[in-house]
Design a protein around this motif. Structure first.
Motif, PDB file in Angstrom:
ATOM      1  N   ARG A   1      47.727  42.356  37.241  1.00 16.75           N
ATOM      2  CA  ARG A   1      47.776  40.976  37.720  1.00 16.75           C
ATOM      3  C   ARG A   1      48.969  40.772  38.657  1.00 16.75           C
TER       4      ARG A   1
ATOM      5  N   ALA B   1      45.112  43.494  33.829  1.00 16.78           N
ATOM      6  CA  ALA B   1      44.086  42.461  33.952  1.00 16.78           C
ATOM      7  C   ALA B   1      42.934  42.703  32.990  1.00 16.78           C
TER       8      ALA B   1
ATOM      9  N   ASN C   1      39.192  38.841  37.901  1.00 15.18           N
ATOM     10  CA  ASN C   1      38.550  38.452  36.641  1.00 15.18           C
ATOM     11  C   ASN C   1      39.551  37.927  35.622  1.00 15.18           C
ATOM     12  N   HIS C   2      40.513  37.173  36.123  1.00 11.61           N
ATOM     13  CA  HIS C   2      41.554  36.647  35.241  1.00 11.61           C
ATOM     14  C   HIS C   2      42.051  35.314  35.784  1.00 11.61           C
ATOM     15  N   TYR C   3      42.813  34.615  34.942  1.00 18.32           N
ATOM     16  CA  TYR C   3      43.450  33.375  35.370  1.00 18.32           C
ATOM     17  C   TYR C   3      44.606  33.665  36.322  1.00 18.32           C
ATOM     18  N   THR C   4      44.795  32.792  37.275  1.00 16.09           N
ATOM     19  CA  THR C   4      46.060  32.684  37.988  1.00 16.09           C
ATOM     20  C   THR C   4      46.291  31.201  38.247  1.00 16.09           C
TER      21      THR C   4
ATOM     22  N   GLY D   1      37.317  32.207  28.409  1.00 12.63           N
ATOM     23  CA  GLY D   1      38.768  32.094  28.469  1.00 12.63           C
ATOM     24  C   GLY D   1      39.331  30.853  27.809  1.00 12.63           C
TER      25      GLY D   1
ATOM     26  N   PHE E   1      35.821  37.575  30.852  1.00 12.43           N
ATOM     27  CA  PHE E   1      36.880  36.975  31.666  1.00 12.43           C
ATOM     28  C   PHE E   1      38.191  36.916  30.893  1.00 12.43           C
ATOM     29  N   ALA E   2      39.282  37.171  31.600  1.00 12.89           N
ATOM     30  CA  ALA E   2      40.640  37.052  31.063  1.00 12.89           C
ATOM     31  C   ALA E   2      40.805  37.973  29.856  1.00 12.89           C
ATOM     32  N   ASN E   3      41.161  37.414  28.698  1.00 14.59           N
ATOM     33  CA  ASN E   3      41.460  38.254  27.535  1.00 14.59           C
ATOM     34  C   ASN E   3      40.233  38.575  26.688  1.00 14.59           C
TER      35      ASN E   3
END
Length: 759
Positions: free
Chosen positions: A201, A210, A407-410, A397, A344-346
């Motif tokens: 990330r 990520a 494929n993650h939050y920012t 998420g 997605f995310a975790n």
């Protein structure tokens, strides 16, 4: 003789008529520093002087695009390819967010070379020996006497290397992990290399995993004469496995030394696992021949680009179709051919997309303005998948994403524009997604303060929501340390007020009356940061005092995002008439707009002002919109490599051009309207997914005849300065008569003006 001249002219005309949309695209536009004056005047960082475009070869919205590589890195703000570079060091399966200042990730590079084994081969090249289309790339590498060709499918690539020298021939394979965590394994007996490049990330959680990798399966049609792996600069021949521990790793393969040796390579990619990469490869590239893959890619691009047909100059068609091509590089397909995609995310579960495709890499701060509305207009089926992708991100998420990448939050940028994207799709009739679930998570973003420090820091939840709800603006005392942009309180307030308006429209459509009443009131919060005395956006303290030492034209101010207070003042698309009142009436409003354009304070190369030229329509002076839109088209875009006036940012700069050349623009996504400008073409037809066609004819259109004299819609007099989405979907013809002098009467009545919260 005359007969043969006529025959020649007929032949040339027929050839021109046979030109397809894909033939007009120049993927090199935006790959060099900008040549526009506004970019040089307003850009703060070096990357803002560049379009940050790499020629992307493949399919529309493909999982992986293929590009020549002139920069051997995945570093933030460094595109894989720059037109001004003089050497090529590979051909990359890229996940670069087109025109951005983020990072490439999960990539793999292949480089053919001859002579002595090395881990860092590179060759000079000439642009005269490049051939670049959306479907195909070829170049001669003179230092190694190799001709390289590549084409691609949505998830796989096919490369061909023709070695023209009597010398040892090699192909180097490198997962481009800047973190030194790549992996490769060689299977000589089946002429195959597999591997992965772990994704890390940036912004929130910088440097952390990520949770995904770029997986690849690479197959060759030619047996290896030798093989080995490398770590850093050390080659280990006969080794079959390399696991990075802080250094670059990869594989090196040797092939027959004869001149004329041709090596073909198939590469399957996936974000799910190696089995997914192999299934994608098997499904999409069943043979070793470049031509059928190239033709399939061309056909895919022609289907997408051919939704619009044009009558106009070759140069204008090249500008338009290249812009349309740019808008169709991202968001990026993430699901495999069997529908599998990483959570997605975790969420570490492998999910399966049913009745939709899963996408990511949404440059939301940029593309909510025109990029996503363009998809909603031309590709409602894909737009439904995009909205369902947001919904799944919320489910997996726990919060709707602000700026979802890798494929993650920012919280890379400000605002909460997923509210705009989903509401805009819904009010424009897109229904094939789980809107009830989507609304639940959109509402959570708008009403619930994330009190969990860990997840908030990771990018979940609206930034500074607590103070926004308390003060109805974000005061200067509230810095947002858990974001990439740490302050920018006034810009955040303006964007949140707009986003709340959008969610209000969705709440109204879903009969959430209490939510609607609350949100529509919050949509007026912009008034709290537009100083009525100066008439400009301004920072404000918690006790109500305005910021001191105020200069509305300062290029950078702490409470404004990437620009000046003057540039951000106009970001009230939901209530332009209310903004007119707030700044002191129509006369002062127009005078301020005139100042922006006439004195060079407008900056087209950054997105918050992209709609500004269209605001004259609310003040009864649409002819000024026509003037400035046409001038921006001509001055801010060009056919050369430097033909973008700033970061392309996921397709938004090009989406502005595509809409504006057609003659209308979605000033306020979330409201199903488009404000008219000045079309660049004598005729443009939109071939809609419902089977109908909407055509805009501009009679007498030319470089001088830029002003609308009068208009008819389906044969009836038309004086409105905007079109509704339903009018376009119904099909028909908008006919404009163009002239050299403005018609100050057309569209100037209050009843002709676009909609606004304030009547």
């Amino acid at each position: 003789m005359r007969f043969f001249l006529v025959l020649l002219l007929v032949s040339l005309t027929a050839a021109a008529q046979q030109k397809r949309p894909v033939d007009y695209v120049n993927p090199l536009i935006g790959s060099a520093p900008s040549t526009t004056e506004s970019a040089r005047r307003h850009s703060e960082a070096g990357s803002e002087l560049k379009g940050q475009i790499s020629p992307a070869i493949g399919h529309p919205h493909g999982m992986t695009s293929w590009t020549p590589q002139t920069r051997r890195t995945e570093t933030k703000c460094i595109a894989p390819y720059y037109h001004t570079d003089s050497k090529i060091n590979g051909f990359r399966g890229s996940h670069w967010l087109n025109g951005s200042c983020v990072q490439d990730y999960g990539t793999v590079t292949l480089m053919p070379f001859s002579g002595t084994p090395t881990t860092q081969p590179e060759s000079s090249f000439s642009h005269d020996q490049e051939r670049v289309t959306p479907s195909y790339y070829s170049v001669v590498l003179p230092d190694y006497q190799v001709k390289a060709q590549l084409t691609a499918t949505p998830r796989s690539g096919l490369l061909e290397f023709q070695f023209q020298k009597e010398e040892k021939h090699f192909v180097l394979i490198e997962p481009n992990s800047d973190e030194g965590q790549g992996f490769v394994e060689i299977y000589p007996e089946r002429r195959e290399i597999v591997g992965y490049n772990p994704v890390h990330r940036i912004y929130q959680g910088a440097g952390q995993s990520a949770g995904i990798s770029g997986y690849f399966v690479i197959q060759f049609d030619t047996p290896f004469e030798e093989f080995g792996t490398f770590e850093a600069t050390t080659i280990h021949f006969k080794h079959t496995v390399a696991q990075a521990k802080g250094n670059a790793v990869g594989a090196i393969l040797a092939f027959p030394t004869q001149a004329g040796t041709t090596v073909r390579v198939r590469v399957g990619t996936s974000f799910t696992d190696l089995d997914g990469a192999r299934r994608n490869l098997t499904a999409e590239i069943p043979n070793w021949t470049v031509e059928p893959i190239r033709k399939a890619s061309e056909a895919a691009w022609n289907r997408e680009l051919g939704r619009v047909t044009l009558q106009g100059s070759e140069a204008d068609q090249s500008l338009f179709y290249t812009a349309l091509y740019h808008t169709k590089l991202t968001p990026r397909l993430y699901s495999d051919v069997d529908g599998r995609y990483p959570g997605f995310a975790n969420d570490t579960t492998i999910h399966t997309a049913k009745d939709f495709d899963y996408y990511c890499d949404f440059s939301l701060w940029d593309t909510f303005r025109a990029g996503l509305p363009l998809h909603a207009l031309l590709e409602p089926e894909r737009s439904a998948s995009l909205m369902q992708s947001f919904t799944k991100m919320g489910e997996q998420g726990g919060w709707m994403p602000i700026f979802p990448c890798w494929n993650h939050y920012t919280a890379a940028m400000i605002g909460d524009h997923v509210l705009s994207a989903v509401a805009d799709a819904y009010v424009k009739g897109i229904r094939n997604f789980d809107v009830e679930t989507a609304y639940r998570y959109l509402r959570k973003n708008a009403f619930e303060v994330n009190t969990d420090p860990k997840s908030y820091e990771a990018g979940q939840g609206r930034r500074a929501l607590k103070s926004y709800l308390q003060y109805q603006y974000i005061p200067l005392e509230d810095s947002v340390w858990q974001a990439f942009h740490k302050r920018e309180q006034t810009s955040r307030t303006l964007e949140y007020a707009y986003d709340d308006f959008c969610l209000a429209q969705l709440a109204k459509a879903l009969h959430r009356t209490d939510d609607y009443n609350s949100l529509i009131k919050r949509a007026q919060n912009y008034r709290n940061v537009i100083d009525p005395q100066t008439g400009w956006a301004r920072g404000r303290y918690a006790d109500g005092r305005w910021s001191e030492t105020f200069d509305p034209f300062a290029l950078r101010v702490g409470f404004i995002t990437e620009g000046s207070p003057a540039q951000y003042t106009w970001f009230v698309p939901q209530d332009v008439q209310g903004l007119v009142q707030q700044v002191g009436g129509h006369e002062r409003f127009v005078a301020k707009l005139d100042t922006m354009f006439e004195k060079g304070y407008y900056w087209h190369g950054n997105e918050p002002g992209n709609h500004t030229a269209y605001l004259y329509a609310w003040a009864g002076q649409p002819y000024k919109t026509q003037k400035w839109v046409r001038q921006l088209v001509r001055e801010e875009y060009g056919l050369g490599p430097g033909g973008l006036s700033g970061n392309e940012d996921g397709g938004q700069m090009s989406a502005w051009l595509a809409f504006s050349m057609l003659g209308f623009y979605p000033v306020c996504p979330g409201r199903p309207e488009y404000v008219l400008g000045s079309p660049s073409f004598a005729q443009a037809s939109l071939h809609l997914s419902n089977g109908k066609t909407f055509t805009i004819k501009a009679r007498g259109n030319s470089s001088k005849n830029i002003y609308i004299q009068n208009a008819t819609l389906n044969g009836k007099a038309f004086t409105k300065t905007f079109l509704t989405h339903d009018q376009i979907l119904a099909g028909g013809t908008l006919e404009l008569t163009m002239g050299e002098q403005p018609n100050r009467e057309w569209g100037q009545r209050p009843s002709d003006r676009p909609t606004s919260l304030t009547p």
